[in-house]
Structure formats: structure tokens, C-alpha cells
Motif scaffolding. Structure first.
Motif, PDB file in Angstrom:
ATOM      1  N   VAL A  62       1.117  -1.300   0.135  1.00 47.95           N
ATOM      2  CA  VAL A  62       0.885  -0.057   0.686  1.00 47.95           C
ATOM      3  C   VAL A  62       0.829   1.208   0.432  1.00 47.95           C
ATOM      4  O   VAL A  62       1.833   1.445   0.867  1.00 47.95           O
ATOM      5  CB  VAL A  62      -0.562   0.251   1.376  1.00 47.95           C
ATOM      6  CG1 VAL A  62      -1.813   1.174   1.417  1.00 47.95           C
ATOM      7  CG2 VAL A  62      -1.780  -0.912   1.521  1.00 47.95           C
ATOM      8  N   THR A  63       0.859   1.828  -0.932  1.00 54.74           N
ATOM      9  CA  THR A  63       1.915   3.865  -1.536  1.00 54.74           C
ATOM     10  C   THR A  63       0.970   4.424   0.014  1.00 54.74           C
ATOM     11  O   THR A  63      -0.673   5.094  -0.607  1.00 54.74           O
ATOM     12  CB  THR A  63       1.754   3.979  -2.512  1.00 54.74           C
ATOM     13  OG1 THR A  63       2.214   2.472  -3.332  1.00 54.74           O
ATOM     14  CG2 THR A  63       2.298   4.725  -3.029  1.00 54.74           C
ATOM     15  N   ILE A  64       2.134   4.900   0.946  1.00 51.93           N
ATOM     16  CA  ILE A  64       1.361   5.896   1.409  1.00 51.93           C
ATOM     17  C   ILE A  64       1.728   7.486   0.771  1.00 51.93           C
ATOM     18  O   ILE A  64       0.345   8.678   0.873  1.00 51.93           O
ATOM     19  CB  ILE A  64       2.263   6.255   2.915  1.00 51.93           C
ATOM     20  CG1 ILE A  64       1.981   4.859   3.641  1.00 51.93           C
ATOM     21  CG2 ILE A  64       1.681   7.112   3.585  1.00 51.93           C
ATOM     22  CD1 ILE A  64       0.476   5.064   3.846  1.00 51.93           C
ATOM     23  N   THR A  65       2.477   7.580   0.102  1.00 49.52           N
ATOM     24  CA  THR A  65       3.292   8.578  -0.758  1.00 49.52           C
ATOM     25  C   THR A  65       4.541   8.091  -1.035  1.00 49.52           C
ATOM     26  O   THR A  65       5.017   7.247  -1.013  1.00 49.52           O
ATOM     27  CB  THR A  65       3.667   9.691   0.241  1.00 49.52           C
ATOM     28  OG1 THR A  65       2.923  10.907  -0.841  1.00 49.52           O
ATOM     29  CG2 THR A  65       4.702   9.099   1.363  1.00 49.52           C
ATOM     30  N   ASP A  66       4.578   8.951  -2.793  1.00 47.86           N
ATOM     31  CA  ASP A  66       5.909   8.135  -3.367  1.00 47.86           C
ATOM     32  C   ASP A  66       7.066   8.214  -2.192  1.00 47.86           C
ATOM     33  O   ASP A  66       7.664   9.169  -1.050  1.00 47.86           O
ATOM     34  CB  ASP A  66       5.863  10.006  -4.346  1.00 47.86           C
ATOM     35  CG  ASP A  66       5.474  10.039  -5.242  1.00 47.86           C
ATOM     36  OD1 ASP A  66       4.224   8.967  -5.327  1.00 47.86           O
ATOM     37  OD2 ASP A  66       5.360  11.051  -6.066  1.00 47.86           O
ATOM     38  N   GLY A  67       7.337   6.876  -2.442  1.00 47.52           N
ATOM     39  CA  GLY A  67       8.159   6.569  -2.191  1.00 47.52           C
ATOM     40  C   GLY A  67       8.146   5.495  -0.239  1.00 47.52           C
ATOM     41  O   GLY A  67       9.525   4.744   0.202  1.00 47.52           O
ATOM     42  N   MET A  68       7.183   6.404   0.078  1.00 48.95           N
ATOM     43  CA  MET A  68       6.802   5.181   1.353  1.00 48.95           C
ATOM     44  C   MET A  68       4.939   4.462   1.107  1.00 48.95           C
ATOM     45  O   MET A  68       4.619   4.467   0.317  1.00 48.95           O
ATOM     46  CB  MET A  68       6.001   6.463   2.176  1.00 48.95           C
ATOM     47  CG  MET A  68       5.289   5.840   3.827  1.00 48.95           C
ATOM     48  SD  MET A  68       4.808   7.359   5.104  1.00 48.95           S
ATOM     49  CE  MET A  68       6.693   8.625   5.005  1.00 48.95           C
ATOM     50  N   VAL A  69       5.722   2.975   0.809  1.00 52.02           N
ATOM     51  CA  VAL A  69       5.208   1.951   1.154  1.00 52.02           C
ATOM     52  C   VAL A  69       5.005   0.765   2.650  1.00 52.02           C
ATOM     53  O   VAL A  69       6.013   0.501   3.283  1.00 52.02           O
ATOM     54  CB  VAL A  69       5.645   1.201  -0.001  1.00 52.02           C
ATOM     55  CG1 VAL A  69       4.753  -0.185  -0.641  1.00 52.02           C
ATOM     56  CG2 VAL A  69       5.822   2.556  -1.486  1.00 52.02           C
ATOM     57  N   PHE A  70       3.982   0.541   2.686  1.00 52.43           N
ATOM     58  CA  PHE A  70       3.997  -0.402   3.341  1.00 52.43           C
ATOM     59  C   PHE A  70       2.694  -1.918   3.290  1.00 52.43           C
ATOM     60  O   PHE A  70       2.659  -1.992   2.177  1.00 52.43           O
ATOM     61  CB  PHE A  70       3.303   0.058   4.842  1.00 52.43           C
ATOM     62  CG  PHE A  70       1.634   0.296   4.647  1.00 52.43           C
ATOM     63  CD1 PHE A  70       0.860  -0.938   5.199  1.00 52.43           C
ATOM     64  CD2 PHE A  70       1.117   1.349   4.520  1.00 52.43           C
ATOM     65  CE1 PHE A  70      -0.195  -0.573   5.683  1.00 52.43           C
ATOM     66  CE2 PHE A  70       0.154   1.461   4.792  1.00 52.43           C
ATOM     67  CZ  PHE A  70      -1.002   0.198   5.136  1.00 52.43           C
ATOM     68  N   ASN A  71       3.033  -2.691   4.081  1.00 56.74           N
ATOM     69  CA  ASN A  71       2.732  -4.373   3.914  1.00 56.74           C
ATOM     70  C   ASN A  71       2.412  -4.550   4.659  1.00 56.74           C
ATOM     71  O   ASN A  71       4.163  -5.208   5.699  1.00 56.74           O
ATOM     72  CB  ASN A  71       3.266  -4.711   2.490  1.00 56.74           C
ATOM     73  CG  ASN A  71       3.375  -6.453   2.745  1.00 56.74           C
ATOM     74  OD1 ASN A  71       2.314  -6.730   2.998  1.00 56.74           O
ATOM     75  ND2 ASN A  71       2.840  -6.838   1.060  1.00 56.74           N
ATOM     76  N   LEU A  72       0.879  -4.966   5.987  1.00 57.61           N
ATOM     77  CA  LEU A  72       0.460  -4.881   6.593  1.00 57.61           C
ATOM     78  C   LEU A  72       0.789  -6.868   6.667  1.00 57.61           C
ATOM     79  O   LEU A  72       1.969  -6.918   8.381  1.00 57.61           O
ATOM     80  CB  LEU A  72      -0.409  -4.937   7.204  1.00 57.61           C
ATOM     81  CG  LEU A  72      -0.962  -3.515   7.998  1.00 57.61           C
ATOM     82  CD1 LEU A  72      -2.454  -3.562   7.550  1.00 57.61           C
ATOM     83  CD2 LEU A  72      -0.534  -3.086   8.944  1.00 57.61           C
ATOM     84  N   ALA A  73       1.173  -7.554   6.098  1.00 54.90           N
ATOM     85  CA  ALA A  73       1.573  -9.130   6.224  1.00 54.90           C
ATOM     86  C   ALA A  73       3.351  -8.890   6.155  1.00 54.90           C
ATOM     87  O   ALA A  73       3.679  -9.880   7.208  1.00 54.90           O
ATOM     88  CB  ALA A  73       0.994 -10.126   5.227  1.00 54.90           C
ATOM     89  N   THR A  74       4.003  -7.926   5.390  1.00 55.45           N
ATOM     90  CA  THR A  74       5.193  -8.255   6.045  1.00 55.45           C
ATOM     91  C   THR A  74       5.491  -7.705   7.606  1.00 55.45           C
ATOM     92  O   THR A  74       6.432  -8.693   8.350  1.00 55.45           O
ATOM     93  CB  THR A  74       5.876  -7.441   4.440  1.00 55.45           C
ATOM     94  OG1 THR A  74       5.140  -8.387   3.531  1.00 55.45           O
ATOM     95  CG2 THR A  74       7.316  -7.345   5.218  1.00 55.45           C
ATOM     96  N   LEU A  75       5.629  -6.947   7.817  1.00 60.93           N
ATOM     97  CA  LEU A  75       5.100  -5.792   9.088  1.00 60.93           C
ATOM     98  C   LEU A  75       4.835  -6.688  10.038  1.00 60.93           C
ATOM     99  O   LEU A  75       5.762  -6.795  11.115  1.00 60.93           O
ATOM    100  CB  LEU A  75       4.760  -4.675   9.153  1.00 60.93           C
ATOM    101  CG  LEU A  75       5.318  -3.377   8.211  1.00 60.93           C
ATOM    102  CD1 LEU A  75       4.558  -2.478   8.255  1.00 60.93           C
ATOM    103  CD2 LEU A  75       6.370  -3.017   8.500  1.00 60.93           C
ATOM    104  N   TYR A  76       3.968  -7.456   9.841  1.00 60.31           N
ATOM    105  CA  TYR A  76       3.597  -8.246  10.989  1.00 60.31           C
ATOM    106  C   TYR A  76       4.582  -9.665  11.205  1.00 60.31           C
ATOM    107  O   TYR A  76       4.850 -10.475  12.299  1.00 60.31           O
ATOM    108  CB  TYR A  76       1.927  -8.748  10.560  1.00 60.31           C
ATOM    109  CG  TYR A  76       1.729  -9.708  11.717  1.00 60.31           C
ATOM    110  CD1 TYR A  76       1.090  -9.688  13.295  1.00 60.31           C
ATOM    111  CD2 TYR A  76       1.639 -11.023  11.691  1.00 60.31           C
ATOM    112  CE1 TYR A  76       0.903 -10.354  13.814  1.00 60.31           C
ATOM    113  CE2 TYR A  76       0.724 -12.564  12.516  1.00 60.31           C
ATOM    114  CZ  TYR A  76       0.623 -11.812  13.709  1.00 60.31           C
ATOM    115  OH  TYR A  76       0.334 -12.821  14.994  1.00 60.31           O
TER     116      TYR A  76
END
Length: 81
Positions: A62-76
Motif C-alpha cells: 500500500v503506497t502512502i505517498t511517493d517512496g513510502m510503502v507498507f505491507n501489513l503482512a510483511t510488517l507482522y
């Protein structure tokens, strides 16, 4: 503390989130991301008042803004011992 919305006013709970997403965009918010955890893990992502992308599960970038992406499954997974 942020007050919880009265969801009893809505026939379906998701109607509240659709309405709120549209209001936020009309107010000028560029992107809205809802993360639901109660029944089935789902991410709603919206960049305009007319479109909501629904991603089943949390294993999506999921892209928050340019260059900032997160993936909850990966973070967990990374947070597990």
C-alpha cells in the motif's frame, strides 16, 4: 480521544466508511486508507471520492505517498519472534 461513529444509523457498516471517505476527499484529503481487522482482514484504499479499491487480506503493498510503502503482512511477520 476520537469519538466512535454511531454505526447503528447505517443499514450496513461499510456505508459509513464510504460516506466518510467521500467527505474526507471533498475536504481535500488526498488519500484515505482503512484497515479492517474484525472479521476478514481487508484494506480499503482511495485516492478520489469516486473510487475505493478493496484489497482482500493484508498481503498487499500500500503506497502512502511517493517512496513510502507498507505491507501489513510483511510488517507482522517481521515483528514475530
Amino acid at each position: 480521544m476520537i469519538p466512535r461513529p454511531d454505526l447503528t444509523k447505517y443499514q450496513y457498516q461499510h456505508d459509513y466508511f464510504i460516506k466518510k471517505t467521500r467527505e474526507l476527499h471533498e475536504f481535500g484529503v488526498k488519500k484515505v486508507i482503512w484497515i479492517f481487522t474484525e472479521n476478514i482482514p481487508v484494506i480499503w484504499e482511495s485516492e478520489s471520492a469516486d473510487t475505493i479499491v478493496i484489497r482482500d487480506g493484508w498481503n498487499h503493498d500500500v503506497t502512502i505517498t511517493d517512496g513510502m510503502v507498507f505491507n501489513l503482512a510483511t510488517l507482522y511477520a517481521e515483528a514475530q519472534p
